[in-house]
Write an enzyme that holds these catalytic residues in place. Sequence first.
Site, mmCIF file in Angstrom:
data_model
loop_
_atom_site.group_PDB
_atom_site.id
_atom_site.type_symbol
_atom_site.label_atom_id
_atom_site.label_comp_id
_atom_site.label_asym_id
_atom_site.label_seq_id
_atom_site.Cartn_x
_atom_site.Cartn_y
_atom_site.Cartn_z
ATOM 1 N N CYS B 134 0.813 -1.230 0.000
ATOM 2 C CA CYS B 134 0.000 0.000 0.000
ATOM 3 C C CYS B 134 0.842 1.275 0.000
ATOM 4 C CB CYS B 134 -0.973 -0.001 1.177
ATOM 5 S SG CYS B 134 -0.240 -0.370 2.775
ATOM 6 N N GLN B 161 1.907 6.977 7.336
ATOM 7 C CA GLN B 161 1.068 5.814 7.065
ATOM 8 C C GLN B 161 -0.080 5.667 8.052
ATOM 9 O OE1 GLN B 161 4.940 3.223 5.847
ATOM 10 N NE2 GLN B 161 3.006 2.141 6.046
ATOM 11 N N HIS B 259 -2.804 6.657 3.201
ATOM 12 C CA HIS B 259 -1.368 6.881 3.361
ATOM 13 C C HIS B 259 -0.975 8.154 2.620
ATOM 14 C CE1 HIS B 259 -1.061 3.088 5.187
ATOM 15 N NE2 HIS B 259 -0.357 2.401 4.312
#
Lengths: 355, 355
Positions: B134, B161, B259
């Site tokens: 991700c 994050q 994120h």
Amino acid sequence: MTARTGRPTLAVVGATGAVGTVMLKILSQHADIWGEIRLIASPRSAGRKLTVRGEQVEVMALGEEALTGVDVAMFDVPDDIARRWAPVAAALGAVVVDNSGAFRMDPDVPLVVPEVNPHAARVRSRGIIASPNCTTLSMIVALGALHAEFGLRDLVVSSYQAVSGAGRAGIETLRAQMSLVAGTELGTNPGDLRRAVGDGTGPFPEPVALNVVPWAGSLREDGWSSEEMKVRDETRKILGLPELRVAVTCVRVPVITTHSATVHARFEGEVTVDRAREILATAPGVVLCDNPEAGEFPTPADVVGTDPTWVGRLRRALDDPTALELFVCGDNLRKGAALNTAQIAELVAGERGTA
Amino acid sequence: MTARTGRPTLAVVGATGAVGTVMLKILSQHADIWGEIRLIASPRSAGRKLTVRGEQVEVMALGEEALTGVDVAMFDVPDDIARRWAPVAAALGAVVVDNSGAFRMDPDVPLVVPEVNPHAARVRSRGIIASPNCTTLSMIVALGALHAEFGLRDLVVSSYQAVSGAGRAGIETLRAQMSLVAGTELGTNPGDLRRAVGDGTGPFPEPVALNVVPWAGSLREDGWSSEEMKVRDETRKILGLPELRVAVTCVRVPVITTHSATVHARFEGEVTVDRAREILATAPGVVLCDNPEAGEFPTPADVVGTDPTWVGRLRRALDDPTALELFVCGDNLRKGAALNTAQIAELVAGERGTA
């Protein structure tokens, strides 16, 4: 009080602010080298009593009277107030240590970090010494130590800045937003945080609870923020490297106090982590906290309220033997503001003592 | 149901997790190209009913029976489960699209971002296609577009994050900590957050509410985290630049989902912000949100729940005409996981349709 006769008189200008409050705490904790300590603030705070060195002291209104007879004046006030009153204090005979942005880039005003360039404090033709921005201060002590050995060539910095960098209003804004979002599903759907917070963004352009906001300060040329320009310009001036390449992105995070930053630092030649560790482990004002195997790295929750610059996550770039990666944390109200200002004031008082 | 005859059968393996939940939402929103959709999870979730395409579907236990007769299988499960079951699904005839870390760096498994390297999906000797981490996905679509024009030379990345990158446990941990700290003075004194949170750090090594934690994943060589190595290795593989210099520091922030990252990207020659703007404004899967004068830049609160990679704070480095600075945001559960996996599955289904 008689024991203090002959010692220098200190003025704390901006005594009631977020940084001023920490200044009074530091003055109560450090070795007591001062005679009188005058607390000065805006006229609306005059008459309030604050505690310093265990004594109640009445706040005086900022003006010529309050600044007369002062040896060293620490200023933590907005830029425009500093621009008006610091020269007045200097003309009245004080050495001014200013924590605003008003004088930092003035070529006749030294910009001082006692662990890095203490010598610069002696050359002050305007009677003013500036203390750097809190974001610069979150990393500069560690960088100064590495630069002295390796020679810095360029820097890429990303900040994780606490809300108290925007003063009491910043703290109150995050606290209010935290109470609003706790126990809700806010922060999960697009735009719901912004709708819930409404006008309650305080000094920030966007909600900061459950969010990160890539903006601090005001707009400068070509999309840069004033905070980013400060980190670049001040780092160059403190290290005496006017051509240093510095790329900075400043981001606000939902932390009350303690700025963090990631630093990618390239040096003139090859570096080793072992030597960098030795330098940082012995550098004054630096704590090396770096053992990820044992879960050791600095975080704001550990660092808040402490004096040093904490360094962790030290690595050599995998693809560049001249570059180091670091994660640094520093309390933006202590070393980032009040502490560095007090250290400079103590440096000046020390000169006088030995004169 | 008859209208779906002849269409490919899709299996969603890991249907009950944080990413699985978003997968079902995406399958209900996207053009419906699938015949049967099977929902598969661990045996303890078997028998639960979940909604997809407006219909209740019973969850099957992961096993050979559930995987038989499947054309495309999207996996979002821990690495060890993927390592065991993805080859089984492939041997049973399915094309597996795997979102775990198990196969991403396997030279016989392509690592695909449909906007960047769709062609790579066709070469899959093991019958498995991997979807990136991700954090890589939060920036790679924008970087891929800039690379195609300017030629990337090196990258410095710092992440911000979200906790949902650590799954449901990450979300629950931050929610619990937020309720604990709201309305208190926690986060102001050294160590108080850590004491208050006690053992309640969930999947994180430190408290994450009112804090930032410079660690994600497990320890690799020389102090690097697995998450940092993934960003470097995956970026190189997706862009086909095995020698690309990449320096990454991954930091967890108290954001639920989305994120963010700061990116310092150096290219082969001089770049201009105007041309970079044109590229990003027209790149598929990218939204350019960059007008700081009007307070416009992406933040997680705006981006959560949306599909694209959002780019803001675009600047040319002041001291290096070959480098750009960017701030990027991407929903780590959508493009960062479920969406990219679904896009790859749709790419594969499209091949079959035209075969």
